[in-house]
Design a protein around this motif. Structure first.
Motif, PDB file in Angstrom:
ATOM      1  N   THR A   3     -73.271  26.631  36.690  1.00 52.18           N
ATOM      2  CA  THR A   3     -72.358  26.149  37.718  1.00 52.18           C
ATOM      3  C   THR A   3     -73.002  25.416  38.890  1.00 52.18           C
ATOM      4  O   THR A   3     -72.577  24.341  39.261  1.00 52.18           O
ATOM      5  N   GLU A   4     -74.047  25.965  39.463  1.00 55.06           N
ATOM      6  CA  GLU A   4     -74.425  25.550  40.811  1.00 55.06           C
ATOM      7  C   GLU A   4     -74.744  24.075  40.969  1.00 55.06           C
ATOM      8  O   GLU A   4     -74.505  23.509  42.019  1.00 55.06           O
ATOM      9  N   HIS A  23     -67.570  19.364  38.745  1.00 56.87           N
ATOM     10  CA  HIS A  23     -68.202  20.518  38.128  1.00 56.87           C
ATOM     11  C   HIS A  23     -68.835  20.172  36.786  1.00 56.87           C
ATOM     12  O   HIS A  23     -69.525  20.976  36.204  1.00 56.87           O
ATOM     13  N   ASP A 200     -64.313  27.500  45.737  1.00 60.04           N
ATOM     14  CA  ASP A 200     -65.019  26.796  44.660  1.00 60.04           C
ATOM     15  C   ASP A 200     -64.169  26.655  43.401  1.00 60.04           C
ATOM     16  O   ASP A 200     -64.382  25.747  42.611  1.00 60.04           O
ATOM     17  N   GLU A 204     -58.247  24.255  37.660  1.00 64.88           N
ATOM     18  CA  GLU A 204     -58.992  23.260  36.896  1.00 64.88           C
ATOM     19  C   GLU A 204     -60.297  23.844  36.360  1.00 64.88           C
ATOM     20  O   GLU A 204     -60.728  23.522  35.272  1.00 64.88           O
ATOM     21  N   TRP A 205     -60.921  24.638  37.176  1.00 63.59           N
ATOM     22  CA  TRP A 205     -62.260  25.090  36.824  1.00 63.59           C
ATOM     23  C   TRP A 205     -62.525  26.472  37.415  1.00 63.59           C
ATOM     24  O   TRP A 205     -62.566  26.632  38.628  1.00 63.59           O
ATOM     25  N   TYR A 206     -62.650  27.427  36.538  1.00 65.28           N
ATOM     26  CA  TYR A 206     -62.906  28.810  36.981  1.00 65.28           C
ATOM     27  C   TYR A 206     -63.833  29.520  36.003  1.00 65.28           C
ATOM     28  O   TYR A 206     -63.819  30.744  35.898  1.00 65.28           O
TER      29      TYR A 206
ATOM     30  N   MET B   1     -63.843  18.825  42.603  1.00 65.55           N
ATOM     31  CA  MET B   1     -62.608  18.972  41.854  1.00 65.55           C
ATOM     32  C   MET B   1     -61.619  17.874  42.188  1.00 65.55           C
ATOM     33  O   MET B   1     -60.550  17.796  41.621  1.00 65.55           O
ATOM     34  N   ALA B   4     -60.678  15.502  39.294  1.00 60.77           N
ATOM     35  CA  ALA B   4     -60.342  16.050  37.986  1.00 60.77           C
ATOM     36  C   ALA B   4     -58.860  15.847  37.735  1.00 60.77           C
ATOM     37  O   ALA B   4     -58.023  16.308  38.490  1.00 60.77           O
ATOM     38  N   HIS B   8     -57.337  19.251  32.494  1.00 64.50           N
ATOM     39  CA  HIS B   8     -56.669  20.544  32.408  1.00 64.50           C
ATOM     40  C   HIS B   8     -55.800  20.659  31.167  1.00 64.50           C
ATOM     41  O   HIS B   8     -55.815  21.669  30.485  1.00 64.50           O
ATOM     42  N   HIS B  11     -57.603  21.661  28.108  1.00 66.51           N
ATOM     43  CA  HIS B  11     -58.085  23.037  27.992  1.00 66.51           C
ATOM     44  C   HIS B  11     -57.142  23.885  27.164  1.00 66.51           C
ATOM     45  O   HIS B  11     -57.559  24.603  26.273  1.00 66.51           O
TER      46      HIS B  11
ATOM     47  N   ARG C 118     -80.706  24.633  32.364  1.00 62.61           N
ATOM     48  CA  ARG C 118     -81.396  25.506  33.323  1.00 62.61           C
ATOM     49  C   ARG C 118     -81.834  26.805  32.670  1.00 62.61           C
ATOM     50  O   ARG C 118     -82.879  27.358  32.986  1.00 62.61           O
TER      51      ARG C 118
END
Lengths: 233, 140, 579
Positions: A3-4, A23, A200, A204-206, B1, B4, B8, B11, C118
């Motif tokens: 992630t980071e 991301h 964060d 959408e992104w988790y 985000m 984006a 979605h 997904h 990574r």
């Protein structure tokens, strides 16, 4: 967790990166590919965890098979009430972490953070109960390995039974390694709660929340097996 | 985000409804109660299978619903199954040794020398003993 | 990443390659480029191989004759222990996946990188941490358990065992990270058109390897942890004096360490398939059989660990079952050998150095495999257990199989890794020295073992003196061959001819679609795969159908900067005598 470094890709020289979500790492084509990869990777990691514990379960099975009486006697000194409470505590924490994923999928950040903090509190509760259980044993000289020297009523008779120390060695090693996993899980959940609070994550992104959830469920599943084997049968 | 937009939909993540999660949790608590409730009774040889069966049922619920494996990519299911399979292999093959340890004890407790000496004694005592020679060591 | 602009400025002078991109030490140490991580592993592993190899030389020197001695018995025990541990856990297990797998896998499947770059870097750091712990173990005390750490001896040894088992625990994570990364990469990162049936067989080999790494390594981790607890707390799980069962330790140990043999050999099979197909100019025979037999070996490999324990006192029934399944491993291994031979049949076999190693492998691994079947026979193993026959057998598999394939693979991909050609003549001489030296060293040990010479002995009776002398001489020949490789490899780094894009006229993506020295992002555009990895008859871009004339297939011997007319498949490219 993958992630980071998300923002790093914006500097990429290749044109095909132009409208990627922030991301998305440069070597993935789509968010979906990145998500699927992360999840498969997590599942692979989870089976390494299962196999790590499997050796302890095998050791348990072997010695229980050889010394059923010693194991039954030693097991009966464990506090099944505290064990049951702890089982419920961990099951509830599994529910709350599942809820946190439900809420982030619905983009409800506040409830996500609350669920994660509830999970954290329950995990802490588990460790506190475990601490009291350990202390109750240490008071009576029940230590893993060489230091095993039971004293006090209800425990002294254990000294006369061979292979009882084996049971407690396995008990302490299994619950100890499980406890280490709980502590690591608490670290991860705190981190997720903080990042969710910071904003964060979204529907959408988790991915990190989901992966942390998977890890936490495995910690729960291992306890689901540890509890009856160590406390009840 | 910020940018984006189209990811979605691709997904297709399954959102598990809260009532489902609560039902599963209820089932887990009930199964725990059954496990604890059964423990004072002596089930004899069924004790371990019952306890493990209940634990497996709980684990299956957690894996399928909480961990969403039921709704997930089949490859993850395959991964998990392979992991469980190899735990079973580890357990079964190790127990195959430890549960049957010492199964060679039914072989003759005499050493070869002792058996040869016994054989010689038999031959001296009984002229027809040659007919009894069956093993290679007897022939010497 | 930060240096993207800086790299762009370099493109004026010469094409941007991964080697002239982000070149500072700090950028190397923080790189997420799979190719650079492969090279970092290459350097670290080369050091380990050198040290462990020198320890082996010391062992051979000590055993040269019964009267001759260079070290005490205790030092001898430590020497063979460290040789075994370093070679197994710190060299051969990581070697092919971490060096060549890291470098080649994403290139072969058309990916920009592995799935988790990574994590890939982390695996190198974890490996190095394991290396540091190993050195600590060497410094703090005597380690004389053998590489197997059997209890109760190991659980009663000093702190060195704790550090060494800690090192194996830690470096196990490096192995898990690599395996996990590769599985996900192969599942999720393939280029469009790269179906499972079009994966190069090296990728299939790595895939099978990775499955074993992920499933088996955690068990050695927990075993080492339990051994540490046994030493520090006397938990009594393995030590019979405390009520434990030492045979249980052997189960735990071999549940990892037998599959670890397949971690070592499966990627070697993969390399072999690449080499045999490329240097025979022929579609691989039985692609699917070779691919699936790798997976079959990976799975079956978990069911045979007890064949290391026939004389340990385990139950007879498990010995019988383990022995039976051990024979089954011969089937998929045999399938591979026969398919490789069938691939060469009526092919245009081109005897370049990598192919020489491939042919050595076929010979040596067959001996290794067949002796493996011998020691898998219950009654025979009672005679041969803990003798030099076993030593010879596993060296034929591990060194004759794995290391020879690694050498072949290193020669094969050397032009892609360094952008330079090595000296072909010296390469062939070295391959010959290695082959002869290896057989002289280890075939002798098979004979020694069958005559009763026990392994790990410091002294021996006079009747073994001649064979031991021959074995030691063989090890010198072997070492000279390996040092020759080191020498011309270093030489080629600085003085080697510049390599063309595809010196071997191979048909896999890392040769056809990647520049002579790969770009930091591997491909300038994502390749679209339309044929199998060994479809030479469809590989127009290799044999000149498209007219770009880049690839020539006459390889190392010729002047790399001069373009020669492409050869048509399947005729073997002529060798240039100028090498």
């Amino acid at each position: 967790m993958s992630t980071e470094t998300a923002p790093a890709t914006t500097e990429s020289v290749e044109t095909e990166h132009d409208h990627h979500p922030s991301h998305l790492q440069h070597h993935f084509v789509s968010s979906e590919q990145q998500f699927d990869s992360a999840k498969l990777g997590m599942w692979l990691f989870l089976i390494t965890e299962i196999l790590l514990f499997s050796a302890l379960f095998v050791a348990y099975a072997v010695y229980r098979n050889w010394n059923p009486v010693a194991f039954a006697e030693a097991s009966s000194t464990l506090d099944w009430v505290l064990g049951s409470v702890n089982t419920i505590v961990l099951l509830t924490s599994s529910l709350t972490v599942a809820l946190s994923i439900h809420f982030i999928q619905k983009n409800d950040r506040k409830k996500t953070v609350i669920s994660l903090l509830a999970t954290l509190a329950l995990a802490g509760g588990f460790l506190v109960i475990k601490y009291f259980e350990y202390m109750a044993k240490f008071e009576h000289g029940i230590y893993p390995g060489e230091a095993f020297a039971p004293t006090g009523s209800g425990y002294e008779y254990l000294a006369a039974i061979p292979y009882v120390p084996q049971f407690f060695s396995i008990y302490f090693v299994m619950t100890g390694i499980h406890g280490v996993h709980v502590v690591i899980g608490m670290g991860l959940i705190s981190w997720m709660a903080w990042r969710a609070h910071r904003g964060d994550f979204s529907d959408e992104w988790y991915t990190p929340v989901e992966l942390t959830g998977l890890y936490w469920h495995i910690v729960d599943i291992i306890w689901i097996f540890l509890f009856p084997l160590l406390y009840l049968v | 985000m910020a940018h984006a937009t189209d990811d979605h939909a691709a997904h297709g993540h399954h959102i598990i409804p809260i009532p489902t999660l609560l039902k599963v949790f209820g089932a887990l608590v009930a199964l725990t109660a059954i496990t604890v409730g059964l423990s004072p009774f002596d089930l004899g040889m069924f004790e371990i299978p019952v306890a493990l069966g209940l634990a497996s049922a709980k684990a299956t619920l957690v894996v399928m619903i909480f961990m969403a494996l039921k709704y997930d990519n089949p490859v993850n299911m395959l991964t998990f199954s392979v992991g469980v399979l190899f735990v079973a292999i580890f357990l079964v093959f190790t127990l195959l040794d430890t549960a049957f340890r010492g199964d060679m004890d039914n072989v003759d407790r005499l050493t070869i020398e002792e058996r040869e000496r016994l054989n010689e004694q038999l031959q001296e005592s009984d002229v027809d003993a040659e007919d009894l020679q069956v093993a290679p060591s007897d022939m010497q | 990443m930060e240096a993207a602009a800086h790299a762009a400025s370099q493109t004026d002078a010469e094409p941007r390659t991964y080697l002239n991109h982000e070149t500072s030490l700090w950028e190397w140490l923080t790189t997420k480029d799979h190719k650079k991580i492969g090279i970092m592993y290459l350097i670290s592993l080369a050091v380990v191989f050198l040290v462990a190899g020198l320890l082996a030389m010391a062992v051979r020197l000590e055993l040269m004759s019964p009267d001759f001695s260079i070290m005490s018995a205790s030092q001898y025990n430590q020497t063979f222990t460290m040789h075994g541990i370093m070679m197994v856990f710190l060299f051969i297990v990581p070697s092919i996946p971490a060096i060549l797998g890291n470098f080649v896998l994403p290139l072969q499947i058309g990916a920009k990188d592995v799935a988790f770059p990574r994590l890939n870097l982390a695996s190198w750091y974890v490996y190095m941490a394991g290396g540091v712990l190993t050195v600590t173990a060497l410094l703090v005390g005597e380690l004389s358990t053998g590489w197997t750490f059997y209890t109760p001896y190991s659980s009663q040894q000093g702190t060195a065992v704790i550090f060494m088992t800690g090192a194996i625990f830690v470096s196990g994570f490096a192995s898990i990270f690599t395996g996990l990364n590769f599985i996900v990469t192969i599942h999720k990162m393939r280029a469009p058109g790269m179906t499972w049936n079009r994966l190069p067989l090296f990728v299939w080999g790595l895939y099978a390897t990775s499955i074993v790494q992920v499933l088996a390594t955690p068990v050695v981790g927990i075993t080492m942890l339990l051994l540490i607890l046994e030493q520090t707390l006397q938990i009594g799980i393995f030590d019979p004096a405390l009520g434990g069962d030492p045979i249980l330790f052997q189960h735990f140990f071999w549940f990892y360490s037998h599959p670890a043999v397949y971690i070592m050999i499966l990627p070697a099979f993969g390399i072999l398939s690449e080499l045999i197909a490329t240097f025979s100019r022929q579609r691989i025979f039985g692609y699917r059989a070779i691919a699936l037999s790798s997976v079959a070996i990976a799975m079956l490999g978990f069911l045979v660990w007890g064949h290391h324990m026939f004389v340990s006192g385990q139950s007879a029934i498990s010995s019988i079952v383990f022995s039976l399944i051990t024979y089954l491993i011969g089937i998929p291994s045999g399938i591979k050998i026969f398919n490789w031979i069938a691939t060469m049949y009526k092919g245009s076999v081109w005897l370049q150095t990598p192919m020489l190693y491939a042919l050595s492998f076929l010979f040596l691994f067959t001996i290794g495999g067949l002796t493996g079947i011998m020691v898998g026979v219950l009654g025979v193993d009672v005679h041969l257990h803990d003798t030099y026959f076993v030593v010879g057998h596993f060296h034929y598999v591990m060194m004759g199989g794995s290391v020879i394939a690694l050498l072949g693979g290193m020669h094969y991909w050397w032009p892609k890794i360094t952008g330079r050609m090595y000296n072909e003549t010296l390469g062939k001489i070295a391959a010959g020295l290695v082959f002869v030296g290896f057989n002289v060293t280890f075939f002798t040990q098979l004979v020694l073992g069958s005559q009763g010479m026990p392994r790990r002995y410091y002294e021996y009776v006079d009747r073994f003196a001649e064979l031991h002398m021959i074995s030691t001489i063989g090890s010198f020949i072997l070492a000279s061959g390996l040092f020759l490789v080191l020498g011309y490899a270093l030489h080629s780094l600085f003085y080697g001819k510049k390599a063309p894009q595809n010196p071997w006229a191979a048909a896999t993506l890392e040769w056809t679609n990647v520049a002579a020295i790969p770009d930091p992002h591997n491909f300038t555009s994502t390749p679209l795969v339309t044929r199998g990895p060994y479809d030479f008859h469809k590989a127009d871009e290799v044999f000149g159908g498209s007219g770009d004339g880049q690839a020539r297939g006459d390889g190392a011997g010729s002047d790399a900067s001069r373009l020669t007319p492409p050869e048509a498949a399947p005729s073997a490219p002529k060798e240039d005598a100028s090498a």
